[in-house]
Design an enzyme around this catalytic site. Structure first.
Site, short mmCIF file in Angstrom:
data_model
loop_
_atom_site.label_atom_id
_atom_site.label_comp_id
_atom_site.label_asym_id
_atom_site.label_seq_id
_atom_site.Cartn_x
_atom_site.Cartn_y
_atom_site.Cartn_z
N SER A 1 34.42 38.68 21.98
CA SER A 1 35.66 39.47 21.98
C SER A 1 36.10 39.81 23.39
O SER A 1 37.09 40.51 23.59
CB SER A 1 35.48 40.75 21.17
OG SER A 1 34.33 41.44 21.64
N GLY A 2 35.41 39.27 24.39
CA GLY A 2 35.79 39.49 25.79
C GLY A 2 36.84 38.48 26.23
O GLY A 2 37.34 37.66 25.42
N TYR B 1 23.50 45.24 37.80
CA TYR B 1 24.03 44.01 37.19
C TYR B 1 23.40 42.79 37.85
O TYR B 1 22.94 41.85 37.20
CB TYR B 1 25.55 43.99 37.36
CG TYR B 1 26.24 42.78 36.80
CD1 TYR B 1 26.59 41.71 37.62
CD2 TYR B 1 26.56 42.71 35.46
CE1 TYR B 1 27.23 40.60 37.11
CE2 TYR B 1 27.20 41.61 34.94
CZ TYR B 1 27.53 40.55 35.77
OH TYR B 1 28.17 39.46 35.26
N LYS C 1 20.98 40.00 36.01
CA LYS C 1 21.44 38.61 35.89
C LYS C 1 20.50 37.66 36.66
O LYS C 1 20.27 36.53 36.24
CB LYS C 1 22.87 38.48 36.39
CG LYS C 1 23.90 39.09 35.46
CD LYS C 1 24.12 38.26 34.21
CE LYS C 1 25.27 38.76 33.37
NZ LYS C 1 25.57 37.90 32.20
N ASN D 1 35.04 35.87 40.75
CA ASN D 1 35.81 36.90 40.01
C ASN D 1 36.84 36.21 39.11
O ASN D 1 37.61 35.39 39.58
CB ASN D 1 36.56 37.82 40.97
CG ASN D 1 35.63 38.78 41.68
OD1 ASN D 1 34.58 38.38 42.15
ND2 ASN D 1 36.02 40.03 41.77
N HIS E 1 38.26 45.20 36.63
CA HIS E 1 38.25 44.51 37.91
C HIS E 1 39.60 44.72 38.58
O HIS E 1 40.55 45.20 37.96
CB HIS E 1 37.97 43.02 37.71
CG HIS E 1 36.56 42.77 37.26
ND1 HIS E 1 36.23 42.56 35.95
CD2 HIS E 1 35.40 42.71 37.95
CE1 HIS E 1 34.92 42.38 35.85
NE2 HIS E 1 34.40 42.48 37.05
N ARG F 1 37.86 37.46 48.47
CA ARG F 1 37.40 37.07 47.14
C ARG F 1 37.93 35.69 46.77
O ARG F 1 39.05 35.33 47.15
CB ARG F 1 37.87 38.07 46.06
CG ARG F 1 37.29 39.46 46.19
CD ARG F 1 35.82 39.51 45.77
NE ARG F 1 35.30 40.87 45.79
CZ ARG F 1 34.77 41.45 46.89
NH1 ARG F 1 34.73 40.79 48.03
NH2 ARG F 1 34.29 42.69 46.83
O1 GFB Z 1 37.33 43.43 41.17
P1 GFB Z 1 36.48 44.48 41.76
O2 GFB Z 1 36.34 45.74 41.00
O3 GFB Z 1 35.03 43.85 41.93
O4 GFB Z 1 37.00 44.90 43.24
P2 GFB Z 1 34.12 43.28 43.07
C1 GFB Z 1 37.38 43.98 44.13
C2 GFB Z 1 37.99 44.65 45.37
O5 GFB Z 1 39.26 45.20 45.01
C3 GFB Z 1 37.20 45.78 46.02
C4 GFB Z 1 39.43 46.45 45.63
O6 GFB Z 1 37.19 45.57 47.41
C5 GFB Z 1 38.02 47.03 45.69
O7 GFB Z 1 37.91 48.02 46.69
N1 GFB Z 1 40.37 47.25 44.83
C6 GFB Z 1 41.57 47.71 45.28
C7 GFB Z 1 40.21 47.62 43.57
N2 GFB Z 1 42.18 48.39 44.30
C8 GFB Z 1 41.37 48.37 43.22
C9 GFB Z 1 41.45 48.88 41.89
O8 GFB Z 1 42.40 49.53 41.48
N3 GFB Z 1 40.42 48.64 41.06
C10 GFB Z 1 39.31 47.89 41.46
N4 GFB Z 1 38.34 47.68 40.57
N5 GFB Z 1 39.19 47.38 42.71
C11 GFB Z 1 32.48 43.11 41.04
C12 GFB Z 1 31.07 43.48 40.68
O9 GFB Z 1 32.66 43.36 42.38
O10 GFB Z 1 32.66 41.71 40.81
C13 GFB Z 1 30.81 43.18 39.25
O11 GFB Z 1 30.89 44.87 40.93
C14 GFB Z 1 31.34 41.85 38.77
O12 GFB Z 1 29.43 43.28 38.99
C15 GFB Z 1 32.58 41.38 39.47
O13 GFB Z 1 30.45 40.94 38.79
C16 GFB Z 1 32.85 39.91 39.29
O14 GFB Z 1 34.52 41.88 43.30
O15 GFB Z 1 34.06 44.16 44.26
#
Ligand code: GFB
Length: 340
Positions: A30-31, A161, A165, A190, A204, A232
């Site tokens: 469901s993801g 996490y 993994k 990502n 994310h 990224r």
């Molecule tokens: O996508 P994200 O949460 O995951 O954040 P990561 C990516 C970047 O976006 C970070 C910036 O540098 C955040 O500071 N960012 C800016 C934001 N605005 C926002 C916002 O509103 N929300 C979020 N969430 N970020 C994850 C891992 O890391 O990657 C997980 O923690 C997972 O375990 C995933 O595997 C693929 O790329 O930083």
């Protein structure tokens, strides 16, 4: 009966070669990836039987994967041939920062139960989902090849996490070596797309930003977290779903690769992506301000995709513009029902 004779012959003639009817169990269906996979299976793999497990829908295939007894009982009854294991307690940077203990615990339990159930019920081939964020945050070189996955510590922000993994990868290797399985791990970068989790805090960055900018588009200022400097690689989730189905059904494609990074070669800054989102939402990007009190997370986690490119040299990845447009339009159309 002849299906089993058929399988037996093929099993011995050509290890795990696909016969014309297989029963595939998909966890975490469901993801985001699970929803794309359903559509791809209906279109491209009609002769096979896909069973989609979920955690919450309260149907025959609702299963708490952290509950060992339930998992063993279910798999014993169902008789699957292959597995696509997508289920995980996962989320964005800010969810990980707050929940490392629970995310570690849930994922370790789910993965161990699933692997034990697969082994006990002769599910001998499967795709197991990792992520580029489990690689070292301070590696000896970029881009990081599959061999570097355990080279050093992952980033502290998602330690729970990442280690859960990494243990899944090690245990898949153990089962492959000790019991001659073909448990293939894939490490996507990502991902984003339709069916994502648009939660403002736990999502994310792509879905969280689309949701926040949508709510605040008439404000003078729009907030993005961090500095915007981290780099990224992004992957449209439908591409990932197509690729893992091809890998599952073609053992000749995976050969001796027990881990394959899944990414196209593009890498940009968070600032670049967020300004692209503003563009697609017709928002003046000069409105964006950066809340640098919020974490940047890992500054870079670039992975090498040479193995993937050898396997699929001509794969056409969905462009960023197109992927973001589809994702934003889907969010608008499904605003009331999407996860947020
Ligand atoms: O996508 P994200 O949460 O995951 O954040 P990561 C990516 C970047 O976006 C970070 C910036 O540098 C955040 O500071 N960012 C800016 C934001 N605005 C926002 C916002 O509103 N929300 C979020 N969430 N970020 C994850 C891992 O890391 O990657 C997980 O923690 C997972 O375990 C995933 O595997 C693929 O790329 O930083």
């Amino acid at each position: 009966m002849n299906i089993y004779i058929n399988f037996y012959i093929n099993f011995h003639l050509n290890k795990y070669r696909i016969i014309n009817y297989m029963r595939i169990v998909v966890t975490g269906a469901s993801g985001m990836v699970g929803n794309y996979l359903k559509k791809i299976a209906e279109k491209n793999y009609k002769s096979h039987d896909f069973i989609y497990l979920n955690r919450s829908k309260n149907n025959k295939y609702t299963l708490d994967l952290t509950n060992r007894k339930n998992v063993m009982d279910f798999f014993e009854k169902e008789n699957f041939d292959f597995i696509i294991h997508l289920a995980a307690n996962v989320g964005g940077l800010f969810k990980n920062l707050k929940n490392n203990t629970k995310i570690f615990s849930d994922n370790i339990k789910m993965n161990e139960n699933i692997l034990e159930a697969c082994h006990k019920n002769n599910i001998n081939r499967g795709i197991f989902c990792l992520s580029s964020c489990i690689f070292p945050h301070n590696p000896s070189k970029f881009p990081m090849t599959e061999q570097m996955i355990l080279e050093s510590e992952p980033h502290y922000s998602n330690r729970g996490y990442a280690y859960a993994k990494r243990m899944l990868y090690i245990q898949c290797q153990n089962y492959n070596k000790d019991f001659n399985k073909e448990y293939i791990c894939v490490a996507p970068v990502n991902m984003y797309g339709r069916y994502d989790n648009f939660n403002l805090e736990n999502g994310h960055f792509i879905p969280s930003i689309i949701h926040r900018f949508y709510n605040e588009k008439n404000n003078d200022k729009l907030i993005a977290y961090g500095t915007g400097k981290p780099l990224r690689q992004l992957l449209y989730a439908e591409d990932f779903s197509v690729i893992i189905c091809k890998l599952l059904f073609n053992s000749s494609l995976t050969n001796n690769n027990d881990l394959i990074n899944i990414s196209n070669s593009n890498e940009f800054s968070i600032k670049y992506y967020i300004e692209k989102i503003a563009e697609i939402m017709n928002i003046d990007k000069s409105k964006i301000i950066w809340d640098t009190t919020k974490s940047d997370g890992c500054l870079r986690k670039t992975v090498d995709n040479s193995i993937l490119k050898k396997i699929f040299p001509n794969y056409q990845f969905t462009s960023l513009e197109n992927g973001l447009k589809i994702t934003y339009e889907w969010f608008i159309e499904n605003y009331n029902s999407c996860r947020k």
